[in-house]
Design a protein around this motif. Structure first.
Motif, PDB file in Angstrom:
ATOM      1  N   ASP A 170      35.051  28.296  40.331  1.00  9.96           N
ATOM      2  CA  ASP A 170      35.145  29.347  41.346  1.00  9.96           C
ATOM      3  C   ASP A 170      34.848  28.724  42.696  1.00  9.96           C
ATOM      4  N   ASP A 215      32.599  29.066  35.144  1.00 11.69           N
ATOM      5  CA  ASP A 215      32.501  30.100  36.187  1.00 11.69           C
ATOM      6  C   ASP A 215      33.866  30.164  36.864  1.00 11.69           C
ATOM      7  N   THR A 239      28.828  33.987  39.253  1.00 10.63           N
ATOM      8  CA  THR A 239      28.145  32.694  39.382  1.00 10.63           C
ATOM      9  C   THR A 239      26.689  32.808  38.935  1.00 10.63           C
ATOM     10  N   ALA A 244      29.823  31.765  47.400  1.00 13.33           N
ATOM     11  CA  ALA A 244      28.532  31.545  46.744  1.00 13.33           C
ATOM     12  C   ALA A 244      28.746  30.779  45.444  1.00 13.33           C
TER      13      ALA A 244
HETATM   14 MG   LIG Z   1      31.036  33.005  42.296  1.00  7.30          MG
END
Ligand SMILES: [Mg+2]
Ligand SMILES: Nc1ncnc2c1ncn2[C@@H]1O[C@H](COP(=O)(O)OP(=O)(O)O)[C@@H](O)[C@H]1O
Length: 270
Positions: A42, A121, A19, A46
């Protein structure tokens, strides 16, 4: 017609820096004068919206509803890039009615005019949606750290992406290293085992140093290239962004760029 260049950021293991790489590379490409979209595929802890301290209200799947267009789903974040939040239900895309399919395609086609680069991502590992997002990218990029488990998981991911999705070319970034020599040596071990056992071609795009400023930036919910533009990791992200632009400009000149969304629809049946 403008065709966005699509880069996926993937890894075998979670928590290796996907990320952070996706958004910081996106911001650096944008800084060089391009329009950049990050697709947040994703759903780990996070994820992209947490990195920017925002809460998206809609995802790709809302595009199937009436009165929702791509502009309602895109979120503008600090630094000027845009985010398209995906959802874990992305694979319901494969079972759409013709009418829904058309609605989605029309919305996605609008992205062609809006962006020069799309960075995806992905989640870690080799789930079906990871295979899907990688198979619609021009450049599949694997993030690896010096940990032995990260290297073996990266190898396993490359192997599966090659076998299942017929991907042959991979870009490699080594994250959390202490020096460029360490980056090269980790890359060399991955290269050695891959070229020995797999029919794939790897290209090293560079390293990202382990950087306390990046840790602080995550806690401050601001990407490091904005939080601390001169920090060692920001300098690395800048070099990698330039390399992406260089490589992708070359392949578009040879006419090798395929239309992203068309390819996506063709792939939607697997
Ligand atoms: Mg990630
Ligand atoms: N270059 C780096 N220097 C220092 N810490 C890093 C670096 N890259 C990643 N990290 C740490 O690893 C964590 C996970 O990174 P993240 O980008 O969220 O990984 P992923 O998306 O692969 O799960 C970050 O929150 C940060 O604490």
């Amino acid at each position: 017609m403008n065709i966005p260049k699509v880069i996926s950021i993937t890894s075998g293991k979670g928590g290796v820096g996907k990320t952070n790489s996706a958004i910081n590379i996106a911001l650096k490409i944008q800084e060089k004068g391009y329009k950049v979209l990050v697709i947040d595929a994703d759903l780990g802890l996070a994820n992209v919206n947490i990195m920017f301290n925002i809460t998206p209200k809609k995802t790709i799947l809302d595009l199937l509803k009436d009165n929702c267009s791509i502009k309602d789903v895109l979120v503008e974040v600090p630094g000027g890039i845009k985010i398209l939040p995906a959802s874990s239900g992305i694979f319901s895309i494969v079972n759409l009615t013709d009418e829904e399919n058309l609605k989605l395609l029309n919305n996605f086609e609008a992205l062609n005019e809006l962006f020069d680069y799309i960075i995806i991502d992905t989640a870690a590992g080799i789930g079906k949606d990871v295979l899907f997002f990688n198979s619609i990218s021009h450049f599949v990029t694997v993030i690896v750290t010096p940990e032995p488990t990260s290297i073996t998981d990266a190898y396993a991911t490359i192997k599966v992406l090659n076998k299942e999705s017929k991907i042959k070319d991979f870009k490699i970034i080594i994250n959390q290293v202490s020096s460029s020599d360490e980056g090269k040596s980790v890359y060399n071990s991955l290269y050695k085992v891959s070229s020995q056992f797999l029919n794939v071609s790897l290209e090293y795009l560079g390293h990202i140093v382990y950087d306390k400023a990046l840790l602080k930036s995550v806690l401050s919910q601001m990407p490091v290239v904005l939080y601390s533009p001169e920090s060692p990791s920001s300098v690395c992200f800048n070099s990698i962004a330039s390399r992406f632009i260089d490589r992708l400009t070359k392949i578009s000149q040879t006419g090798n760029i395929q239309l992203f969304w068309e390819k996506m629809l063709r792939n939607a049946n697997f």
